[in-house]
Design an enzyme around this catalytic site. Structure first.
Site, PDB file in Angstrom:
ATOM      1  N   CYS A 198       4.456  15.111  42.628  1.00 35.30           N
ATOM      2  CA  CYS A 198       4.721  14.007  43.362  1.00 35.30           C
ATOM      3  C   CYS A 198       3.452  13.270  43.851  1.00 35.30           C
ATOM      4  O   CYS A 198       2.446  14.082  44.232  1.00 35.30           O
ATOM      5  CB  CYS A 198       5.809  14.482  44.512  1.00 35.30           C
ATOM      6  SG  CYS A 198       5.221  15.577  45.928  1.00 35.30           S
ATOM      7  N   GLY A 207      -3.379   5.831  40.486  1.00 35.92           N
ATOM      8  CA  GLY A 207      -4.109   6.565  39.581  1.00 35.92           C
ATOM      9  C   GLY A 207      -4.163   8.241  40.033  1.00 35.92           C
ATOM     10  O   GLY A 207      -4.720   9.124  39.410  1.00 35.92           O
ATOM     11  N   TYR A 243       2.645  11.079  31.373  1.00 35.27           N
ATOM     12  CA  TYR A 243       2.301  12.142  30.785  1.00 35.27           C
ATOM     13  C   TYR A 243       1.982  11.923  29.325  1.00 35.27           C
ATOM     14  O   TYR A 243       1.063  12.597  28.798  1.00 35.27           O
ATOM     15  CB  TYR A 243       3.642  13.055  30.599  1.00 35.27           C
ATOM     16  CG  TYR A 243       3.844  13.573  32.191  1.00 35.27           C
ATOM     17  CD1 TYR A 243       3.080  14.151  32.864  1.00 35.27           C
ATOM     18  CD2 TYR A 243       5.425  13.517  32.489  1.00 35.27           C
ATOM     19  CE1 TYR A 243       3.424  14.595  34.482  1.00 35.27           C
ATOM     20  CE2 TYR A 243       5.790  14.042  33.631  1.00 35.27           C
ATOM     21  CZ  TYR A 243       4.755  14.526  34.615  1.00 35.27           C
ATOM     22  OH  TYR A 243       5.049  15.034  35.904  1.00 35.27           O
TER      23      TYR A 243
END
Length: 280
Positions: A198, A207, A243
């Site tokens: 998180c 970023g 991801y």
């Protein structure tokens, strides 16, 4: 970018049920919990749509003083637990006793996190809490609540945890589909999972998620991990994009019946391989 997590800790979800059992009035708390059984412990997935995410104002911060490292001190682990509760739950701040309720949840996540990091959780060979932190002075103008709840002091400097995740060396996470690599006897020490990812909502799209994932890969390589996994809700596009851009690819997905049984959005299991060097 919304909540990037894979999965929060089981303690976090379980403690809510315990709290409601011991405090019947808690059932009246207007609190919204994403349908995600955590690590969870924390394993929650954001339900924000892309449209909602784009509507969130972007606050740029100076990352020259950003630190992304393993949390080793209790003060920092407490700040990380505060960020997780703050991120994975939606609270009605006008509700009577809500601060006591939040502290209760934070204390349970904190104790569970300490237990995992100390290597006392059965089924986990090793767990590391990796945090992204910034000096208090850098984020003091961004959010008073963030600075108050997620601040810690170390060596005379006040810093704020603005992002966090867990790196878990284990065969599988509770209530999650297991990875298939590596096969055989190496699975118990060469496989790891990222969970509880998180970033403070005020600082998303800076970023920070990429920085956390990059650091987790470095730590995993040091552990001798060859196969790294992360779970993500099928409808969590921001997390999937993060991801995928970080090198993860699809391996498998959760059966629909399991997602219905656990009363949560269906999960995808993403995988990436890590280079392993052996010293002769």
């Amino acid at each position: 970018m919304s909540v990037l997590t894979s999965s929060p800790s089981p303690p976090l979800q379980a403690c809510l049920k315990i709290f409601e059992h011991n405090h019947p009035a808690a059932a009246n708390f207007p609190i919204s919990i994403p349908r995600h059984p955590p690590l969870r412990s924390l394993s929650r997935c954001s339900q924000l749509s892309n449209h909602q995410i784009e509507a969130i104002p972007i606050t740029r911060v100076d990352k020259s003083s950003l630190s992304v490292a393993e949390g080793r001190y209790e003060a920092e682990l407490w700040a990380a637990a505060c960020l997780r509760v703050r991120t994975f739950y939606d609270f009605n701040q006008q509700t009577f006793g809500i601060e006591d309720h939040k502290r209760y949840l934070t204390e349970h996540e904190f104790e569970a996190l300490k237990e995992r990091v100390a290597g006392l959780r059965k089924g986990f060979r090793r767990v590391s809490c990796i945090n992204a932190t910034l000096p208090l002075s850098t984020v003091s103008s961004v959010s008073h609540d963030l600075c108050t709840s997620c601040k810690f002091s170390h060596k005379g400097e006040d810093r704020v945890v603005v992002g966090t995740l867990d790196l878990n060396q284990c065969i599988s996470l509770p209530d999650e589909i297991a990875g298939m690599k590596p096969k055989g006897i190496g699975a118990d020490f060469a496989r790891a999972y990222i969970s509880n990812v998180c970033v403070a909502k005020e600082l998303q799209r800076n970023g920070l998620g990429y920085e956390l994932i990059a650091k987790s890969k470095m730590v995993a390589e040091d552990w001798g991990i060859s196969d790294l996994y992360v779970h993500v809700a099928v409808d969590n596009e921001p997390a999937k994009n993060l991801y995928m851009k970080s090198g993860f690819t699809f391996e498998s997905d959760e059966p629909a019946w399991q997602a219905r049984f656990l009363d949560r959005p269906r999960r995808l299991l993403l995988w990436t391989g890590l280079p392993i060097t052996y010293e002769l």
